[in-house]
Design a protein around this motif. Sequence first.
Motif, PDB file in Angstrom:
ATOM      1  N   ALA A  42       0.761  -1.292   0.047  1.00  0.00           N
ATOM      2  CA  ALA A  42       0.295   0.389  -0.053  1.00  0.00           C
ATOM      3  C   ALA A  42       0.855   1.497   0.287  1.00  0.00           C
ATOM      4  O   ALA A  42       0.515   2.231  -0.949  1.00  0.00           O
ATOM      5  CB  ALA A  42      -0.725  -0.360   1.116  1.00  0.00           C
ATOM      6  N   LEU A  43       1.891   0.981   1.144  1.00  0.00           N
ATOM      7  CA  LEU A  43       2.751   2.121   0.881  1.00  0.00           C
ATOM      8  C   LEU A  43       3.402   2.857  -0.769  1.00  0.00           C
ATOM      9  O   LEU A  43       3.462   3.787  -0.664  1.00  0.00           O
ATOM     10  CB  LEU A  43       3.977   2.110   1.816  1.00  0.00           C
ATOM     11  CG  LEU A  43       5.249   3.572   1.534  1.00  0.00           C
ATOM     12  CD1 LEU A  43       4.523   4.931   2.061  1.00  0.00           C
ATOM     13  CD2 LEU A  43       6.216   3.041   3.436  1.00  0.00           C
ATOM     14  N   GLN A  44       4.385   1.835  -1.278  1.00  0.00           N
ATOM     15  CA  GLN A  44       4.709   1.590  -2.503  1.00  0.00           C
ATOM     16  C   GLN A  44       3.297   2.401  -3.661  1.00  0.00           C
ATOM     17  O   GLN A  44       3.658   3.226  -3.983  1.00  0.00           O
ATOM     18  CB  GLN A  44       5.033   0.138  -2.956  1.00  0.00           C
ATOM     19  CG  GLN A  44       6.281  -0.019  -2.293  1.00  0.00           C
ATOM     20  CD  GLN A  44       6.536  -1.766  -2.870  1.00  0.00           C
ATOM     21  OE1 GLN A  44       5.824  -2.250  -3.477  1.00  0.00           O
ATOM     22  NE2 GLN A  44       7.621  -1.707  -2.278  1.00  0.00           N
ATOM     23  N   ILE A  83       3.204   6.058  -2.917  1.00  0.00           N
ATOM     24  CA  ILE A  83       4.243   6.589  -3.621  1.00  0.00           C
ATOM     25  C   ILE A  83       3.919   6.638  -5.371  1.00  0.00           C
ATOM     26  O   ILE A  83       4.125   8.066  -5.424  1.00  0.00           O
ATOM     27  CB  ILE A  83       5.038   6.089  -3.272  1.00  0.00           C
ATOM     28  CG1 ILE A  83       5.901   5.804  -1.297  1.00  0.00           C
ATOM     29  CG2 ILE A  83       6.637   6.734  -3.781  1.00  0.00           C
ATOM     30  CD1 ILE A  83       6.956   5.249  -1.149  1.00  0.00           C
ATOM     31  N   LYS A  84       4.120   6.100  -5.593  1.00  0.00           N
ATOM     32  CA  LYS A  84       3.814   6.119  -7.085  1.00  0.00           C
ATOM     33  C   LYS A  84       2.436   7.253  -7.239  1.00  0.00           C
ATOM     34  O   LYS A  84       2.610   7.566  -8.789  1.00  0.00           O
ATOM     35  CB  LYS A  84       3.470   4.624  -7.655  1.00  0.00           C
ATOM     36  CG  LYS A  84       4.685   4.089  -7.499  1.00  0.00           C
ATOM     37  CD  LYS A  84       3.877   2.566  -8.049  1.00  0.00           C
ATOM     38  CE  LYS A  84       5.490   1.252  -8.199  1.00  0.00           C
ATOM     39  NZ  LYS A  84       5.243   0.396  -8.739  1.00  0.00           N
ATOM     40  N   ARG A  85       1.476   7.083  -6.581  1.00  0.00           N
ATOM     41  CA  ARG A  85       0.417   8.373  -6.895  1.00  0.00           C
ATOM     42  C   ARG A  85       0.646   9.338  -6.348  1.00  0.00           C
ATOM     43  O   ARG A  85      -0.118  10.499  -6.749  1.00  0.00           O
ATOM     44  CB  ARG A  85      -0.721   7.942  -5.740  1.00  0.00           C
ATOM     45  CG  ARG A  85      -1.670   6.915  -6.378  1.00  0.00           C
ATOM     46  CD  ARG A  85      -3.139   6.515  -6.448  1.00  0.00           C
ATOM     47  NE  ARG A  85      -2.568   6.989  -4.256  1.00  0.00           N
ATOM     48  CZ  ARG A  85      -2.739   5.946  -3.430  1.00  0.00           C
ATOM     49  NH1 ARG A  85      -1.837   4.911  -3.460  1.00  0.00           N
ATOM     50  NH2 ARG A  85      -3.032   6.622  -2.261  1.00  0.00           N
ATOM     51  N   GLY A  86       2.055   9.857  -5.790  1.00  0.00           N
ATOM     52  CA  GLY A  86       2.949  10.974  -5.076  1.00  0.00           C
ATOM     53  C   GLY A  86       2.199  11.384  -4.185  1.00  0.00           C
ATOM     54  O   GLY A  86       2.184  12.921  -3.372  1.00  0.00           O
ATOM     55  N   ASP A  87       1.843  10.499  -3.769  1.00  0.00           N
ATOM     56  CA  ASP A  87       1.167  11.416  -1.998  1.00  0.00           C
ATOM     57  C   ASP A  87       1.953  11.515  -1.258  1.00  0.00           C
ATOM     58  O   ASP A  87       3.240  10.266  -0.355  1.00  0.00           O
ATOM     59  CB  ASP A  87       0.643   9.778  -0.845  1.00  0.00           C
ATOM     60  CG  ASP A  87       0.260  10.113   0.431  1.00  0.00           C
ATOM     61  OD1 ASP A  87       0.979  10.552   1.347  1.00  0.00           O
ATOM     62  OD2 ASP A  87      -1.472   9.726   0.558  1.00  0.00           O
ATOM     63  N   THR A 115       8.659   7.311   3.226  1.00  0.00           N
ATOM     64  CA  THR A 115       9.935   6.685   3.545  1.00  0.00           C
ATOM     65  C   THR A 115      10.920   7.031   3.278  1.00  0.00           C
ATOM     66  O   THR A 115      12.366   6.361   3.933  1.00  0.00           O
ATOM     67  CB  THR A 115       9.487   6.343   2.077  1.00  0.00           C
ATOM     68  OG1 THR A 115       8.399   6.077   1.450  1.00  0.00           O
ATOM     69  CG2 THR A 115      10.553   5.253   1.307  1.00  0.00           C
ATOM     70  N   LEU A 116      11.382   7.694   2.662  1.00  0.00           N
ATOM     71  CA  LEU A 116      12.770   9.079   2.889  1.00  0.00           C
ATOM     72  C   LEU A 116      13.043   9.115   4.627  1.00  0.00           C
ATOM     73  O   LEU A 116      14.350   8.740   4.630  1.00  0.00           O
ATOM     74  CB  LEU A 116      13.027  10.078   2.620  1.00  0.00           C
ATOM     75  CG  LEU A 116      12.488  10.270   0.841  1.00  0.00           C
ATOM     76  CD1 LEU A 116      12.200  11.245   0.127  1.00  0.00           C
ATOM     77  CD2 LEU A 116      13.314   9.639   0.310  1.00  0.00           C
ATOM     78  N   LYS A 117      12.300   8.814   5.872  1.00  0.00           N
ATOM     79  CA  LYS A 117      12.743   9.349   6.334  1.00  0.00           C
ATOM     80  C   LYS A 117      12.872   8.199   7.706  1.00  0.00           C
ATOM     81  O   LYS A 117      13.677   8.384   7.970  1.00  0.00           O
ATOM     82  CB  LYS A 117      11.642   9.939   8.009  1.00  0.00           C
ATOM     83  CG  LYS A 117      11.101  10.985   7.308  1.00  0.00           C
ATOM     84  CD  LYS A 117      10.668  11.690   7.957  1.00  0.00           C
ATOM     85  CE  LYS A 117       9.742  13.398   8.648  1.00  0.00           C
ATOM     86  NZ  LYS A 117       8.947  13.668   8.861  1.00  0.00           N
ATOM     87  N   THR A 118      12.975   6.823   6.763  1.00  0.00           N
ATOM     88  CA  THR A 118      12.937   5.430   7.033  1.00  0.00           C
ATOM     89  C   THR A 118      13.882   4.888   6.442  1.00  0.00           C
ATOM     90  O   THR A 118      15.515   4.583   7.199  1.00  0.00           O
ATOM     91  CB  THR A 118      11.887   4.546   7.364  1.00  0.00           C
ATOM     92  OG1 THR A 118      11.375   4.703   6.259  1.00  0.00           O
ATOM     93  CG2 THR A 118      11.108   5.105   8.551  1.00  0.00           C
ATOM     94  N   GLN A 119      13.854   4.279   5.242  1.00  0.00           N
ATOM     95  CA  GLN A 119      13.777   4.017   4.821  1.00  0.00           C
ATOM     96  C   GLN A 119      15.707   4.602   3.691  1.00  0.00           C
ATOM     97  O   GLN A 119      16.609   3.962   3.081  1.00  0.00           O
ATOM     98  CB  GLN A 119      14.007   3.018   2.805  1.00  0.00           C
ATOM     99  CG  GLN A 119      12.913   1.449   3.716  1.00  0.00           C
ATOM    100  CD  GLN A 119      12.163   1.274   2.669  1.00  0.00           C
ATOM    101  OE1 GLN A 119      12.166   1.642   1.242  1.00  0.00           O
ATOM    102  NE2 GLN A 119      10.826   0.283   3.356  1.00  0.00           N
TER     103      GLN A 119
END
Length: 138
Positions: free
Chosen positions: A65-67, A70-74, A81-85
């Motif tokens: 769901a996260l991916q 992200i693809k939708r631009g959320d 994602t940037l803060k974690t991975q």
Amino acid sequence: MPPGTPHTIAKVKPALIAANGNITEAAKRLKADRSSVSDFVNRTPELVRLVKEMRESIADLAEDALQKAIKRGDTACIIFTLKTQGRKRDYCENYKLLEAEALLEKLENALGRLTTAEGKGPGNVNDGNQEENTKRPG
């Protein structure tokens, strides 16, 4: 389950499956105390594996769901994602660290200008023994 009724794998396993591995929800379905169900699960390797697998499956769904988000631009999902991975790629939320690095660079530059102005740049350091050094036979 009335208090004192022993738990069995045959009863607890379907409740865990229906509750997606959530022990509290499984206990409600069994009409049992959460701690007794949790203790039973933790003593039963088959149920420990089941709960672990179900939690991994939920994590997989969340990542999927996260991916998609992200693809939708959320934006919130992108930031998360940037803060974690993204930390592995030097995305940093700790601005104090970045500020400290910038301050250190300014201090190093100022120190470099100061030592150059005093004639103490690299190779020009007077260690106080210059006179002694020049008197030695060469």
